[in-house]
Design an enzyme around this catalytic site. Structure first.
Site, PDB file in Angstrom:
ATOM      1  N   SER A  56       0.846  -1.202   0.000  1.00 16.65           N
ATOM      2  CA  SER A  56       0.000   0.000   0.000  1.00 16.65           C
ATOM      3  C   SER A  56       0.878   1.248   0.000  1.00 16.65           C
ATOM      4  O   SER A  56       2.104   1.152   0.157  1.00 16.65           O
ATOM      5  CB  SER A  56      -0.874   0.011   1.254  1.00 16.65           C
ATOM      6  N   ASP A  93      -1.205  -1.736  -4.060  1.00 20.05           N
ATOM      7  CA  ASP A  93      -2.570  -1.745  -3.524  1.00 20.05           C
ATOM      8  C   ASP A  93      -3.085  -0.306  -3.458  1.00 20.05           C
ATOM      9  O   ASP A  93      -2.406   0.581  -2.940  1.00 20.05           O
ATOM     10  CB  ASP A  93      -2.510  -2.366  -2.118  1.00 20.05           C
ATOM     11  N   GLU A 145     -11.255  -0.166 -10.107  1.00 15.29           N
ATOM     12  CA  GLU A 145     -12.320  -0.339  -9.101  1.00 15.29           C
ATOM     13  C   GLU A 145     -13.549   0.476  -9.454  1.00 15.29           C
ATOM     14  O   GLU A 145     -13.466   1.627  -9.875  1.00 15.29           O
ATOM     15  CB  GLU A 145     -11.816   0.067  -7.692  1.00 15.29           C
ATOM     16  N   HIS A 189     -13.222  -2.219   4.509  1.00 13.65           N
ATOM     17  CA  HIS A 189     -11.832  -2.223   4.982  1.00 13.65           C
ATOM     18  C   HIS A 189     -11.708  -2.104   6.502  1.00 13.65           C
ATOM     19  O   HIS A 189     -12.560  -1.506   7.143  1.00 13.65           O
ATOM     20  CB  HIS A 189     -11.060  -1.064   4.345  1.00 13.65           C
ATOM     21  N   HIS A 232     -11.934  -6.586  -2.132  1.00 15.92           N
ATOM     22  CA  HIS A 232     -11.138  -5.942  -1.078  1.00 15.92           C
ATOM     23  C   HIS A 232     -11.839  -6.153   0.257  1.00 15.92           C
ATOM     24  O   HIS A 232     -12.940  -6.707   0.318  1.00 15.92           O
ATOM     25  CB  HIS A 232     -11.022  -4.440  -1.372  1.00 15.92           C
ATOM     26  N   SER A 278      -6.028  -6.751   7.442  1.00 18.89           N
ATOM     27  CA  SER A 278      -6.331  -6.580   8.877  1.00 18.89           C
ATOM     28  C   SER A 278      -6.130  -7.859   9.691  1.00 18.89           C
ATOM     29  O   SER A 278      -5.634  -7.797  10.827  1.00 18.89           O
ATOM     30  CB  SER A 278      -7.761  -6.077   9.055  1.00 18.89           C
TER      31      SER A 278
HETATM   32  P1  13P Z   1      -9.003  -5.866   5.167  1.00 19.86           P
HETATM   33  O1  13P Z   1      -8.904  -4.567   5.927  1.00 19.86           O
HETATM   34  O2  13P Z   1     -10.362  -6.463   5.308  1.00 19.86           O
HETATM   35  O3  13P Z   1      -7.933  -6.820   5.530  1.00 19.86           O
HETATM   36  O4  13P Z   1      -8.845  -5.512   3.611  1.00 19.86           O
HETATM   37  C1  13P Z   1      -7.577  -5.278   3.057  1.00 19.86           C
HETATM   38  C2  13P Z   1      -7.621  -4.707   1.673  1.00 19.86           C
HETATM   39  O5  13P Z   1      -8.642  -4.641   1.014  1.00 19.86           O
HETATM   40  C3  13P Z   1      -6.355  -4.224   1.115  1.00 19.86           C
HETATM   41  O6  13P Z   1      -6.530  -3.613  -0.129  1.00 19.86           O
HETATM   42  O1  G3H Z   2      -6.752  -1.175   1.940  1.00 17.33           O
HETATM   43  C1  G3H Z   2      -5.871  -0.751   2.684  1.00 17.33           C
HETATM   44  C2  G3H Z   2      -4.830  -1.629   3.256  1.00 17.33           C
HETATM   45  O2  G3H Z   2      -5.313  -2.331   4.358  1.00 17.33           O
HETATM   46  C3  G3H Z   2      -3.564  -0.860   3.527  1.00 17.33           C
HETATM   47  O3  G3H Z   2      -3.524  -0.191   4.734  1.00 17.33           O
HETATM   48  O4  G3H Z   2      -2.428   2.019   4.168  1.00 17.33           O
HETATM   49  O5  G3H Z   2      -2.492   1.177   6.522  1.00 17.33           O
HETATM   50  O6  G3H Z   2      -1.020   0.085   4.837  1.00 17.33           O
HETATM   51  P1  G3H Z   2      -2.295   0.829   5.082  1.00 17.33           P
HETATM   52 ZN    ZN Z   3      -8.400  -2.575  -0.314  1.00 17.16          ZN
END
Ligand code: 13P
Ligand code: G3H
Ligand code: ZN
Length: 332
Positions: A56, A93, A145, A189, A232, A278
């Site tokens: 990310s 991501d 998306e 998310h 996602h 997560s």
């Molecule tokens: P979660 O927060 O449900 O793990 O989703 C992660 C995600 O979509 C990352 O792009």
């Molecule tokens: O969709 C988001 C991901 O869970 C990434 O999270 O920006 O805290 O690394 P982050």
């Molecule tokens: Zn995501």
């Protein structure tokens, strides 16, 4: 310019074709550090699963893009050393701009997401198309998306879900040339996906979240048959980890995730990629808290990160085998 092909990585094209035919989904696990990456690779080698390593914007800021790319290259060598050269994709991501996507493509990523879902439809198309045109020159695959998930996506958050409109998907796929499409059918998310008010309680008093909108997914599949779909926000928020975190000094509020059987059903459909971040955070935090609480004199990070890595590995193996169904498909 660094080509992913020189790093032993692959794009998602072949992976998705096989996942679609085999009725399973490829795990897309986020990583920010070495222990997470080791756990992902150990779990995927042991279960013989292909894998998408997700980075990310937060991960890039935290760990540095050059380090992350070289870790992914190292992961391909590590997997081979562990006994199975599983297909590995390095994926951006929630890319938020053309510049970010280009920087990742130029730095050895084999797949990028361009998330224009917060923009008006025509702007989303224009941005996504621009990224596709650049990426495809280098055989890098692109995820777009349509629709907005509730919760926090990188630094963008939405309080409500905007379901994907099935009537837009064919036009979007055709005009942008994307290789896969992330959709919004009720996943969300973060660790706090649903409020108690959005849930019902079962006979044992346990919170049950609203079911995913499989009707929308089916409508989408009808309009773009055989097109790879991405989910996602697909963490299940294992209650054992929430309990463990709170038992050892944490303070997490009640939360529920996406039930595993719903993800299994999605994986058997056109959903070819399922994103999980997560749950990894929860597993890691739970074990670190436990070890530090039980051994307060411990100060060697390996003594708590090691058990956390073991716990993570166990969780990823469970997902590959029992939820996504990707286990055993590395050498398809
Ligand atoms: P979660 O927060 O449900 O793990 O989703 C992660 C995600 O979509 C990352 O792009
Ligand atoms: O969709 C988001 C991901 O869970 C990434 O999270 O920006 O805290 O690394 P982050
Ligand atoms: Zn995501």
């Amino acid at each position: 310019m660094v080509s992913y092909k020189d790093l032993g990585l692959v794009n998602t094209r072949d992976m998705f074709k096989k996942a679609m035919a085999g009725h399973y989904a490829i795990p897309a696990y986020n990583f920010n550090n070495m222990e997470q990456l080791q756990a992902i690779i150990m779990a995927c080698v042991e279960t013989k699963s292909p894998v998408i390593l997700q980075v990310s914007k937060g991960a890039r800021d935290y760990a540095n893009i050059n380090l992350l790319r070289n870790m992914a290259r190292g992961a391909t060598e590590y997997a081979a050393e562990l006994g199975c050269a599983i297909p590995i994709t390095l994926h951006l991501d929630h890319g938020d701009s053309f510049e970010t996507a280009k920087a990742c493509i130029d730095n050895g990523f084999s797949s990028v997401m361009i998330d224009g879902s917060h923009f008006p439809y025509e702007e989303n198309i224009a941005l996504t198309k621009k990224v596709v045109e650049y990426a495809h020159q280098y055989d890098v695959t692109v995820e777009g998306e349509l629709g907005v998930l509730a919760g926090i996506e990188d630094e963008v958050s939405s309080a409500v879900t905007h379901y994907t409109k099935p009537e837009e998907v064919e036009d979007f796929a055709k005009r942008t040339g994307v290789d896969s499409l992330a959709i919004s059918i009720g996943t969300s998310h973060g660790a706090y996906k649903f409020t108690a008010a959005q849930c019902t309680r079962n006979a044992e008093g346990i919170l049950v979240p609203p079911p995913l909108r499989f009707d929308i997914l089916e409508e989408i599949e009808k309009r773009i048959p055989g097109f790879p779909i991405v989910l996602h926000g697909s963490s299940s928020v294992p209650q054992e980890y929430v309990k463990m975190i709170n038992q050892y000094g944490g303070k997490l509020a009640d939360s529920v995730g996406i039930p595993e059987e719903q993800l299994r059903k999605a994986a058997a459909s056109a959903v070819c990629k399922i994103n999980v971040d997560s749950d990894g955070r929860l597993a890691m935090t739970a074990m670190i808290r436990k070890v530090l609480a039980e051994k307060p004199a411990e100060f060697d990070p390996r003594k708590y990160l090691g058990p956390a890595r073991e716990e993570l590995k166990k969780m990823y193996m469970h997902k590959n085998i029992d939820v996504l169904g990707s286990a055993g498909h590395a050498l398809d």
